[in-house]
Write an enzyme that holds these catalytic residues in place. Structure first.
Site, PDB file in Angstrom:
ATOM      1  N   LYS A  77      16.680  14.349  -5.816  1.00 33.99           N
ATOM      2  CA  LYS A  77      15.460  14.411  -5.010  1.00 33.99           C
ATOM      3  C   LYS A  77      15.643  15.493  -3.961  1.00 33.99           C
ATOM      4  O   LYS A  77      16.768  15.739  -3.515  1.00 33.99           O
ATOM      5  CB  LYS A  77      15.245  13.058  -4.304  1.00 33.99           C
ATOM      6  CG  LYS A  77      13.859  12.856  -3.779  1.00 33.99           C
ATOM      7  CD  LYS A  77      12.958  12.272  -4.840  1.00 33.99           C
ATOM      8  CE  LYS A  77      11.529  12.128  -4.373  1.00 33.99           C
ATOM      9  NZ  LYS A  77      10.672  11.601  -5.433  1.00 33.99           N
ATOM     10  N   GLY A 177      -2.800   4.068  -0.328  1.00 32.42           N
ATOM     11  CA  GLY A 177      -2.538   5.470  -0.663  1.00 32.42           C
ATOM     12  C   GLY A 177      -3.536   5.891  -1.720  1.00 32.42           C
ATOM     13  O   GLY A 177      -3.618   5.259  -2.796  1.00 32.42           O
ATOM     14  N   GLY A 179      -3.892   9.082  -3.110  1.00 33.43           N
ATOM     15  CA  GLY A 179      -3.570  10.424  -3.602  1.00 33.43           C
ATOM     16  C   GLY A 179      -3.550  10.402  -5.126  1.00 33.43           C
ATOM     17  O   GLY A 179      -4.321   9.673  -5.767  1.00 33.43           O
ATOM     18  N   VAL A 181      -1.427   9.198  -7.348  1.00 34.47           N
ATOM     19  CA  VAL A 181      -1.109   7.918  -8.003  1.00 34.47           C
ATOM     20  C   VAL A 181      -2.174   6.870  -7.693  1.00 34.47           C
ATOM     21  O   VAL A 181      -2.705   6.212  -8.596  1.00 34.47           O
ATOM     22  CB  VAL A 181       0.289   7.413  -7.562  1.00 34.47           C
ATOM     23  CG1 VAL A 181       0.581   6.053  -8.171  1.00 34.47           C
ATOM     24  CG2 VAL A 181       1.368   8.412  -7.952  1.00 34.47           C
ATOM     25  N   GLY A 182      -2.504   6.720  -6.423  1.00 33.05           N
ATOM     26  CA  GLY A 182      -3.439   5.666  -6.015  1.00 33.05           C
ATOM     27  C   GLY A 182      -4.831   5.845  -6.600  1.00 33.05           C
ATOM     28  O   GLY A 182      -5.435   4.890  -7.111  1.00 33.05           O
TER      29      GLY A 182
HETATM   30  P1  NAD Z   1      -0.095  12.067  -2.625  1.00 34.13           P
HETATM   31  O1  NAD Z   1       0.455  12.940  -1.578  1.00 34.13           O
HETATM   32  O2  NAD Z   1      -1.000  12.621  -3.665  1.00 34.13           O
HETATM   33  O3  NAD Z   1      -0.875  10.823  -1.953  1.00 34.13           O
HETATM   34  C1  NAD Z   1      -0.308  10.016  -0.969  1.00 34.13           C
HETATM   35  C2  NAD Z   1      -1.405   9.151  -0.379  1.00 34.13           C
HETATM   36  O4  NAD Z   1      -0.799   8.210   0.503  1.00 34.13           O
HETATM   37  C3  NAD Z   1      -2.440   9.910   0.450  1.00 34.13           C
HETATM   38  O5  NAD Z   1      -3.711   9.346   0.203  1.00 34.13           O
HETATM   39  C4  NAD Z   1      -2.022   9.612   1.896  1.00 34.13           C
HETATM   40  O6  NAD Z   1      -3.105   9.676   2.806  1.00 34.13           O
HETATM   41  C5  NAD Z   1      -1.519   8.192   1.732  1.00 34.13           C
HETATM   42  N1  NAD Z   1      -0.631   7.717   2.783  1.00 34.13           N
HETATM   43  C6  NAD Z   1       0.417   8.339   3.359  1.00 34.13           C
HETATM   44  N2  NAD Z   1       0.970   7.540   4.287  1.00 34.13           N
HETATM   45  C7  NAD Z   1       0.255   6.384   4.270  1.00 34.13           C
HETATM   46  C8  NAD Z   1       0.323   5.180   4.977  1.00 34.13           C
HETATM   47  N3  NAD Z   1       1.256   4.987   5.904  1.00 34.13           N
HETATM   48  N4  NAD Z   1      -0.580   4.197   4.695  1.00 34.13           N
HETATM   49  C9  NAD Z   1      -1.522   4.375   3.754  1.00 34.13           C
HETATM   50  N5  NAD Z   1      -1.648   5.508   3.045  1.00 34.13           N
HETATM   51  C10 NAD Z   1      -0.768   6.493   3.301  1.00 34.13           C
HETATM   52  O7  NAD Z   1       1.180  11.353  -3.297  1.00 34.13           O
HETATM   53  P2  NAD Z   1       1.296  10.745  -4.747  1.00 34.13           P
HETATM   54  O8  NAD Z   1       1.762  11.794  -5.690  1.00 34.13           O
HETATM   55  O9  NAD Z   1       0.095   9.935  -5.040  1.00 34.13           O
HETATM   56  O10 NAD Z   1       2.547   9.768  -4.533  1.00 34.13           O
HETATM   57  C11 NAD Z   1       2.410   8.539  -3.867  1.00 34.13           C
HETATM   58  C12 NAD Z   1       3.718   7.762  -3.989  1.00 34.13           C
HETATM   59  O11 NAD Z   1       4.000   7.557  -5.359  1.00 34.13           O
HETATM   60  C13 NAD Z   1       4.943   8.429  -3.398  1.00 34.13           C
HETATM   61  O12 NAD Z   1       5.799   7.446  -2.894  1.00 34.13           O
HETATM   62  C14 NAD Z   1       5.588   9.087  -4.590  1.00 34.13           C
HETATM   63  O13 NAD Z   1       6.982   9.248  -4.416  1.00 34.13           O
HETATM   64  C15 NAD Z   1       5.318   8.052  -5.639  1.00 34.13           C
HETATM   65  N6  NAD Z   1       5.327   8.564  -6.997  1.00 34.13           N
HETATM   66  C16 NAD Z   1       4.502   9.581  -7.366  1.00 34.13           C
HETATM   67  C17 NAD Z   1       4.523  10.036  -8.677  1.00 34.13           C
HETATM   68  C18 NAD Z   1       3.573  11.094  -9.157  1.00 34.13           C
HETATM   69  O14 NAD Z   1       3.527  11.285 -10.370  1.00 34.13           O
HETATM   70  N7  NAD Z   1       2.826  11.738  -8.304  1.00 34.13           N
HETATM   71  C19 NAD Z   1       5.418   9.473  -9.595  1.00 34.13           C
HETATM   72  C20 NAD Z   1       6.232   8.421  -9.188  1.00 34.13           C
HETATM   73  C21 NAD Z   1       6.174   7.968  -7.888  1.00 34.13           C
END
Ligand code: NAD
Length: 370
Positions: A77, A177, A179, A181-182
Site C-alpha cells: 500500500k 461514503g 464515492g 464503492v459506496g
Molecule cells: P472515494 O474517494 O471514491 O470515496 C470515498 C467517500 O467516502 C467519499 O464520498 C467521501 O466523502 C466519503 N468519506 C470520507 N470520509 C468520510 C467520513 N468520515 N464519513 C463519511 N463519509 C466519508 O473512495 P472509494 O474508492 O469509494 O473507496 C472507499 C473505501 O473503500 C476506502 O476505504 C477504500 O480503501 C476502500 N476500497 C476501495 C476499492 C475501490 O475499488 N475503489 C476497493 C477496495 C476497497
C-alpha cells in the site's frame, strides 16, 4: 508515533519506505507487506490524515485479500500526505514525483485507492511503467467506473443473505461514503430491490425511511452538487449515519470508523465492509456477540483488486467480472460455513484460509516474505 516494528509479525511488513522531497511538498510512504505469492498490488491513497501505521495495516489487509482471492500477488500500500482536492497540476506533479522516487521498487504495483482515479494511474504508468486500474485508452479496465468492488460486494451480500433472517428485496440499506464503492453499491443493490434509507459523505448524512433515489443522488454528485442539494429526506451530520436503523450497513469510507465507543449505536443485521478495516477488532467482537453478521473487507471488497490483477495479466472486463463473482461468492460461502461450524468470527475463518496460503508460499521462497 507508534513504532512500525511494533506491528511486525511473521508475515511482514517486508519493507517500509518513506519518501520526502521538501522542495515539492512531497511526503509519502510505501509499505510492501509480503510478496511470497508475487509482486504486491495495493492502492495509492491520497489524504491529509494518513500515517505510516495506517499504511502498514492497509498493506496487511492487501496481503490477506490477494491471498484469499488466489491472486499471484502479495500485499502493499502507498499513501501520499496531501489534499486529494488540490490543484490538478500540483496533484499530477506530486503523484509523478512519488512514483519516480519508487521507480526501483519492483515489488510494488500501484493501484487506485481513495483520492486517486484512472488518470492518476496513467501518470504512474507513464512515469515508471507499473500500475493497474488504467483508463480504457491504455488497455485498462476502469474498475471504479464500472464499479468492480461494488459488484463483488453485491455478490458477497447475496450469499450472506442466506445466513440472515431477511430477504434482499425490500431490505433497508445504509451506506457510509458515496464515492466509487459506496455509490455503485447503492446502485447495484437498489436494482435488486434494496431500499437505500441512509447515506453519508464526509460532510452530510441523508436519512429517508421512504427510500433515497440513488440515480438522482449520483446525478447531483456527478454534476458537482452536494448531499444538501438532494431535495428530500432529513439532512444530518456525517457521523449520524451510524445511528440509522437498517438491515444492511455498508461502510465505504475510512478505516476505524466504527470502534468500541460508537459500535453500540449501530442498528443493523448485516455489515458488508466496502472500506478496508472500517471496524476495529473490539467493535467486531462486540457485533459478533450481538449476532450481527459482519463480512470482512478483505473478502467482500476484493472486486477491485481482482479486476486489477486480471488487467495486469492482460484479461478482459468480462473475465474480470466473472472472476469477481465466482471468487467472492465462493469465498464468502466458505468463510461463513466455517465460521458457523466453529462458532468463530467470519474474519477469523477467512484469515485462517488466507494465512495458510501465504505461509505455504513463504515455504517455497528462499527469503520467505520477499
Ligand atoms: P472515494 O474517494 O471514491 O470515496 C470515498 C467517500 O467516502 C467519499 O464520498 C467521501 O466523502 C466519503 N468519506 C470520507 N470520509 C468520510 C467520513 N468520515 N464519513 C463519511 N463519509 C466519508 O473512495 P472509494 O474508492 O469509494 O473507496 C472507499 C473505501 O473503500 C476506502 O476505504 C477504500 O480503501 C476502500 N476500497 C476501495 C476499492 C475501490 O475499488 N475503489 C476497493 C477496495 C476497497
Amino acid at each position: 508515533m507508534e513504532d512500525i516494528f511494533a506491528l511486525s509479525d511473521s508475515l511482514g511488513p517486508a519493507k517500509v519506505i518513506h519518501v520526502y522531497q521538501p522542495h515539492l511538498g512531497l511526503k509519502g510512504v510505501l509499505v510492501v507487506d509480503n510478496v511470497a505469492t508475487g509482486p504486491s498490488i495495493g492502492g495509492l491513497r491520497v489524504a491529509t490524515d494518513v500515517s505510516t501505521v495506517e499504511c502498514a495495516r492497509l498493506a496487511r489487509a492487501m496481503t490477506m485479500k490477494n491471498a484469499a482471492a488466489g491472486l499471484p500477488h502479495g500485499g502493499g500500500k502507498s499513501v501520499l500526505y496531501a489534499d486529494p482536492q488540490m490543484d490538478p497540476e500540483k496533484k499530477e506533479l506530486l503523484i509523478r514525483a512519488f512514483a519516480h522516487a519508487l521507480r526501483n521498487e519492483k515489488d510494488y504495483i500501484f493501484g487506485p485507492d481513495m483520492g486517486v482515479n484512472e488518470e492518476c494511474m496513467a501518470w504512474i504508468k507513464d512515469e515508471i511503467g507499473r500500475s493497474v486500474g488504467l483508463p480504457r485508452e491504455l488497455g485498462g479496465i476502469p474498475l471504479d467506473e464500472i464499479g468492480a468492488t461494488a459488484f463483488g460486494l453485491q455478490h458477497a451480500i447475496e450469499v450472506a443473505i442466506e445466513y440472515c433472517d431477511f430477504s434482499l428485496s425490500g431490505a433497508r440499506l445504509v451506506v457510509q461514503g458515496f464515492g466509487a464503492v459506496g455509490s455503485h453499491t447503492a446502485r447495484f443493490l437498489s436494482q435488486k430491490g434494496v431500499i437505500l434509507v441512509g447515506v453519508a459523505d464526509s460532510k452530510t448524512t441523508i436519512h429517508d425511511p421512504d427510500g433515497i433515489d440513488v440515480e438522482e443522488l449520483i446525478r447531483i454528485k456527478a454534476g458537482g452538487g452536494s448531499m444538501l442539494d438532494y431535495p428530500r429526506g432529513t439532512k444530518l451530520k456525517s457521523d449520524a449515519v451510524i445511528d440509522i436503523d437498517c438491515d444492511i450497513w455498508v461502510p465505504a469510507a475510512r478505516p476505524d470508523i466504527v470502534h468500541k465507543d460508537n459500535v453500540h449505536r449501530l442498528k443493523t443485521k448485516l455489515i458488508a465492509q466496502g472500506a478496508n478495516i472500517p471496524l476495529t477488532p473490539a467493535a467486531e467482537q462486540y457485533l459478533h456477540a450481538k449476532g450481527v453478521l459482519n463480512l470482512p473487507g478483505f473478502i467482500a471488497n476484493a472486486g477491485g483488486v481482482i479486476c486489477a490483477a486480471v488487467e495486469y495479466h492482460g484479461g478482459s472486463q468480462t473475465t474480470a467480472m466473472q472472476d469477481i463473482r465466482d471468487k467472492i461468492s465462493a469465498n464468502t460461502r466458505t468463510m461463513l460455513e466455517e465460521a458457523k461450524q466453529k462458532n468463530i468470527l467470519p474474519r477469523d475463518a477467512a484469515l485462517d484460509m488466507a494465512q495458510r496460503r501465504v505461509m505455504k508460499a513463504m515455504k517455497l521462497k528462499r527469503w520467505g516474505i520477499f
